[in-house]
Design an enzyme around this catalytic site. Structure first.
Site, PDB file in Angstrom:
ATOM      1  N   ASP A  67      66.218  41.333  -4.710  1.00 24.09           N
ATOM      2  CA  ASP A  67      65.879  39.945  -5.123  1.00 24.09           C
ATOM      3  C   ASP A  67      65.752  39.672  -6.307  1.00 24.09           C
ATOM      4  OD1 ASP A  67      64.037  42.003  -6.014  1.00 24.09           O
ATOM      5  OD2 ASP A  67      62.079  41.907  -4.136  1.00 24.09           O
ATOM      6  N   HIS A 138      55.124  44.807   1.735  1.00 25.03           N
ATOM      7  CA  HIS A 138      56.276  44.019   1.085  1.00 25.03           C
ATOM      8  C   HIS A 138      57.660  44.537   1.187  1.00 25.03           C
ATOM      9  CE1 HIS A 138      55.553  42.742  -3.091  1.00 25.03           C
ATOM     10  NE2 HIS A 138      56.513  43.715  -2.901  1.00 25.03           N
TER      11      HIS A 138
END
Ligand code: PGA
Length: 261
Positions: A67, A138
């Site tokens: 990410d 997450h």
């Protein structure tokens, strides 16, 4: 799902580095998916040391990062470009052309996400993904409630994640609100997955991910459907697990089988 409980964050980093090194030793052209954040720092230190001592080479390895924040310049000290450069790339022989990070400043973010998936496909898929785990469970920036079938996409960060990451910035207000992230399906497609977690603040997320039903409210629980996942956690992060003694027993049995081979 394999659950390995180790004494400390340092041991976790050392064992994680060994798993990456073994993968690269088996397959010098391995494709890795890599994490950022506080958790993998010890792993990167161990990998840099292993490289400097001639125990591993990344000359033919390809990497993808999970990410990147939207809107930070690549030179921003908290960008994941900068993180990877400082913690890993500048210490090893990975050719820069083989390192792929999402561009959070791309003019067309949707295209950037599609191109990222395309590059992973062209590389032949990912052999080993290493993941951290958020306090809210997450993985990458797939925040709850997560679409468990998502591919790489633009994600809105939750308040809890922005607060957790405020320690790296001036304060929560300075943490970007959006990020580009590999999706849950992108991660599930990786052939092997290693999840790292350390510290008491991750204990609940670890227990929910491993021992509770698969749920959009616990993105890491989606990993339960993968056939080759290892959770490598320290004692503190393991403290809410109900079946700790089972995991220890299974690890011991695995070790004695390996020794007997
Ligand atoms: P941390 O973050 O390693 O900084 O705790 C992990 C994550 O949010 O995935």
């Amino acid at each position: 799902m394999r659950v390995k409980i180790v004494a400390s964050e340092q041991v976790m980093g050392c064992e994680a580095a060994k798993i990456v090194q073994d993968e690269v030793a088996r397959n010098p052209k391995a494709v890795l998916m890599l994490p950022t954040g506080g958790t993998p720092e010890a792993m990167y230190e161990h990998l840099a040391r292993a490289y400097s001592q001639g125990r591993v080479t990344f000359a033919r390895v390809t990497t993808f990062n999970l990410d990147e924040y939207v809107g930070l310049s690549v030179e921003h000290p908290q960008s994941y470009h900068c993180y990877m450069q400082d913690r890993f790339f500048c210490h090893v022989d990975l050719p820069p052309i083989n390192a792929h990070l999402l561009d959070g400043n791309a003019a067309n973010l949707a295209k950037e996400c599609r191109d990222f998936e395309q590059k992973i496909a062209e590389a032949g898929g990912v052999d080993l993904a290493v993941l951290g785990l958020g306090r809210n469970a997450h993985i990458a920036f797939n925040e709850p409630p997560a679409n468990l079938t998502s591919r790489t996409h633009v994600a809105m960060l939750t308040e809890s994640t922005r607060q957790a990451n405020a320690r790296f910035f001036g304060g929560t207000g300075d943490v970007p609100c959006r990020a580009l992230t590999a999706g849950i399906a992108t991660i599930i497609d990786c052939r092997k997955i290693l999840v790292l977690a350390c510290g008491i603040q991750k204990a609940e997320a670890v227990a929910r991910a491993i021992e509770r039903p698969v749920s959009a409210m616990c993105p890491a629980s989606a990993l339960q459907v993968h056939h080759k996942v290892t959770f490598l956690v320290d004692e503190a992060a393991a403290s809410c697990l109900h079946f700790k003694s089972n995991y220890r027993y299974l690890e011991q049995a695995r070790r004695s089988l390996e020794v007997g081979r």
